[in-house]
Scaffold this motif. Structure first.
Motif, mmCIF file in Angstrom:
data_model
loop_
_atom_site.group_PDB
_atom_site.id
_atom_site.type_symbol
_atom_site.label_atom_id
_atom_site.label_comp_id
_atom_site.label_asym_id
_atom_site.label_seq_id
_atom_site.Cartn_x
_atom_site.Cartn_y
_atom_site.Cartn_z
ATOM 1 N N TRP A 81 -30.624 -28.390 -46.280
ATOM 2 C CA TRP A 81 -31.096 -29.774 -46.384
ATOM 3 C C TRP A 81 -30.771 -30.582 -45.131
ATOM 4 O O TRP A 81 -31.652 -31.145 -44.484
ATOM 5 C CB TRP A 81 -30.425 -30.381 -47.605
ATOM 6 C CG TRP A 81 -30.675 -31.809 -47.820
ATOM 7 C CD1 TRP A 81 -29.901 -32.834 -47.421
ATOM 8 C CD2 TRP A 81 -31.790 -32.374 -48.505
ATOM 9 N NE1 TRP A 81 -30.446 -34.014 -47.832
ATOM 10 C CE2 TRP A 81 -31.600 -33.762 -48.491
ATOM 11 C CE3 TRP A 81 -32.912 -31.848 -49.127
ATOM 12 C CZ2 TRP A 81 -32.504 -34.624 -49.083
ATOM 13 C CZ3 TRP A 81 -33.798 -32.717 -49.716
ATOM 14 C CH2 TRP A 81 -33.598 -34.076 -49.685
ATOM 15 N N CYS A 82 -29.487 -30.619 -44.764
ATOM 16 C CA CYS A 82 -29.083 -31.388 -43.591
ATOM 17 C C CYS A 82 -29.659 -30.779 -42.321
ATOM 18 O O CYS A 82 -30.009 -31.486 -41.391
ATOM 19 C CB CYS A 82 -27.567 -31.456 -43.477
ATOM 20 S SG CYS A 82 -26.856 -32.779 -44.466
ATOM 21 N N GLY A 84 -32.509 -29.243 -41.967
ATOM 22 C CA GLY A 84 -33.899 -29.655 -41.822
ATOM 23 C C GLY A 84 -33.963 -31.042 -41.207
ATOM 24 O O GLY A 84 -34.716 -31.295 -40.276
ATOM 25 N N GLY A 85 -33.131 -31.941 -41.735
ATOM 26 C CA GLY A 85 -33.104 -33.307 -41.245
ATOM 27 C C GLY A 85 -32.677 -33.396 -39.795
ATOM 28 O O GLY A 85 -33.153 -34.232 -39.047
ATOM 29 N N ASN A 120 -38.364 -30.612 -44.783
ATOM 30 C CA ASN A 120 -38.216 -31.765 -43.893
ATOM 31 C C ASN A 120 -37.989 -31.319 -42.445
ATOM 32 O O ASN A 120 -38.087 -32.115 -41.537
ATOM 33 C CB ASN A 120 -37.097 -32.709 -44.364
ATOM 34 C CG ASN A 120 -35.761 -32.023 -44.462
ATOM 35 O OD1 ASN A 120 -35.690 -30.798 -44.428
ATOM 36 N ND2 ASN A 120 -34.701 -32.796 -44.585
ATOM 37 N N GLY A 121 -37.728 -30.028 -42.243
ATOM 38 C CA GLY A 121 -37.563 -29.533 -40.887
ATOM 39 C C GLY A 121 -38.644 -28.536 -40.485
ATOM 40 O O GLY A 121 -39.058 -28.481 -39.337
#
Ligand code: SF4
Ligand code: SF4
Lengths: 326, 97
Positions: A81-82, A84-85, A120-121
């Motif tokens: 998650w992080c 990708g961001g 998201n990435g």
């Protein structure tokens, strides 16, 4: 090629505990590359994940009994998650690992299954151009992978992010352990400040009042970093600093009732404000761990929360310092 | 997302229906299921529930979606550090997570 066990060893489990408790935060990673789970062949599916070891451990545990390829991409040991961001889990990185591992020679199909939360990435549409493989997004949770593989598609529930009690609870130890250094420093300062008295400095007062302040901190941490995450959906207000302030003031009231014997009025008020302000700040910091707070929203609430927190802390300190002189 | 609601009228999420080609990518990737497809065009059902993760915009092939581009994972430390950096005129050192 390395084959991964689908059962965790005691070392894996210790590692998990260490990361979850914040002892090893930024260095829990695996060497990127292609791994086997079970005995995959040319038709076995290819799953992609980041090289945060906790992600890999979860995936391989859930897939006991399956035969497939696991492509671990370099996210510098950060969760999917992080990563990708932050842009480390990207189409370019996935394509690089595909080529580097010679995946095209090992499988007959041209499909990669990516974690949905890497979207998201990763621009999945780019993968075809970059490495010839088609990227598809699998479910959000690794627990849904077996079901996804059986059906070949994810349903709405698998694609919806959740934030259940258990998911909130595992985040608590890290949040607290990140505070250790600040706490130690604060406690030292508290003892010094608490000793200031009309006789200049009293060791007895430093110890007695310093201990009270340290205990007040524990109450604030309990309210802001433990109770707030656990009770999150049931607390009033949407802004986290307010949720934390409510619980903090409540904890503060209980604290001064239980531990307030022999303390002056000013000191009681100081403790109440201090616990309320600190709990509010800690609750606000928890926004970073939730999967539903937008950056714009956090910035907005911080413009209100920070002045409250700084204000209460300063006032509390002032009252605390002034109390021995009245 | 059941049981959770964050601030209204805050998240920055825009959809340019003119550009949309109805590919459905945003419907698939959004972890909060905020899109529907009507007559070949995507529609935002509940923009206030958006957490600005950017997954939809990243996977839109025609740049029909715009999400607050400020990255970082939405945590307070990150914002404090970036505010401090602006005040001190220095490079922000992120949030450490
Ligand atoms: S930014 Fe994320 S949460 Fe918001 S609409 Fe796009 S995919 Fe959904
Ligand atoms: S991803 Fe873009 S083009 Fe595709 S449906 Fe959504 S808005 Fe339309």
């Amino acid at each position: 090629m390395a084959r991964l066990a689908t059962r965790l060893s005691w070392r894996d489990r210790l590692g998990t505990i260490a990361v979850r408790s914040g002892l090893r935060r930024n260095s829990y990673l695996m060497v990127p590359g292609l791994y086997c789970l079970g005995e995959p062949d040319g038709n076995s599916p290819v799953l992609v994940t980041g090289n945060y070891k906790l992600s890999v451990d979860t995936v391989r545990q859930e897939l006991a009994g399956h035969h497939l390829w696991l492509l671990v991409v370099d996210t510098r040991g950060i969760n999917v998650w992080c990563a990708g961001g932050k842009g480390t889990f990207s189409a370019a990185e996935v394509a690089y690992q595909v080529q580097n591992s010679g995946l095209a020679q090992l499988v007959n199909h041209r499909q990669l299954i990516l974690p949905q939360l890497s979207a998201n990435g990763v621009r999945a549409g780019e993968l075809k151009k970059l490495c010839g493989f088609l990227g598809r997004f699998g479910p959000i949770l690794a627990t849904d992978l077996p079901e996804y593989l059986r059906r070949g598609e994810a349903d709405e529930a698998m694609r919806s992010v959740t934030f259940r009690l258990s998911e909130r609870a595992v985040l608590i130890p890290v949040e607290i352990c990140l505070l250790w250094k600040k706490l130690l420093l604060a406690s030292l300062l508290f003892f010094l400040l608490s000793g200031i008295s009309p006789e200049f400095f009293t060791v007895e007062a430093a110890l007695r009042r310093g201990t009270t302040l340290a205990l007040a901190n524990a109450a604030a941490i309990f309210a802001g970093a433990i109770a707030t995450p656990l009770l999150l959906p049931w607390l009033p207000f949407r802004q986290f600093w307010l949720k934390g302030a409510v619980l903090g003031l409540l904890a503060g009231l209980i604290f001064v009732t239980v531990a307030g014997e022999g303390l002056a009025r000013l000191e009681l008020l100081a403790l109440l404000l201090w616990i309320g302000g600190c709990a509010s700040y800690l609750a606000m910091c928890f926004t970073g761990s939730t999967p539903y707070t937008s950056l714009s929203g956090v910035a907005k609430e911080m413009r209100r929360g920070l002045p409250f927190q700084i204000g209460t802390a300063l006032l509390a300190l002032l009252l605390w310092l002034a109390a021995p002189f009245f | 997302m059941q049981g959770y609601r964050y601030l209204d009228d805050t998240a920055i999420l825009r959809l340019d229906a003119e550009k949309c080609i109805g590919c459905g990518n945003c419907l698939e990737v959004c972890p909060h299921r905020l899109f529907t497809l009507n007559d070949g065009k995507a529609r935002i059902t509940d923009g206030n529930a958006c957490m600005e993760c950017g997954a939809c915009a990243r996977n839109c092939p025609v740049e029909a979606l715009f999400v607050n581009p400020d990255d970082g994972c939405g945590c307070a430390h990150y914002i404090i550090n970036s505010w401090l950096a602006r005040v001190l005129n220095k490079q922000s050192n992120g949030c450490g997570c």
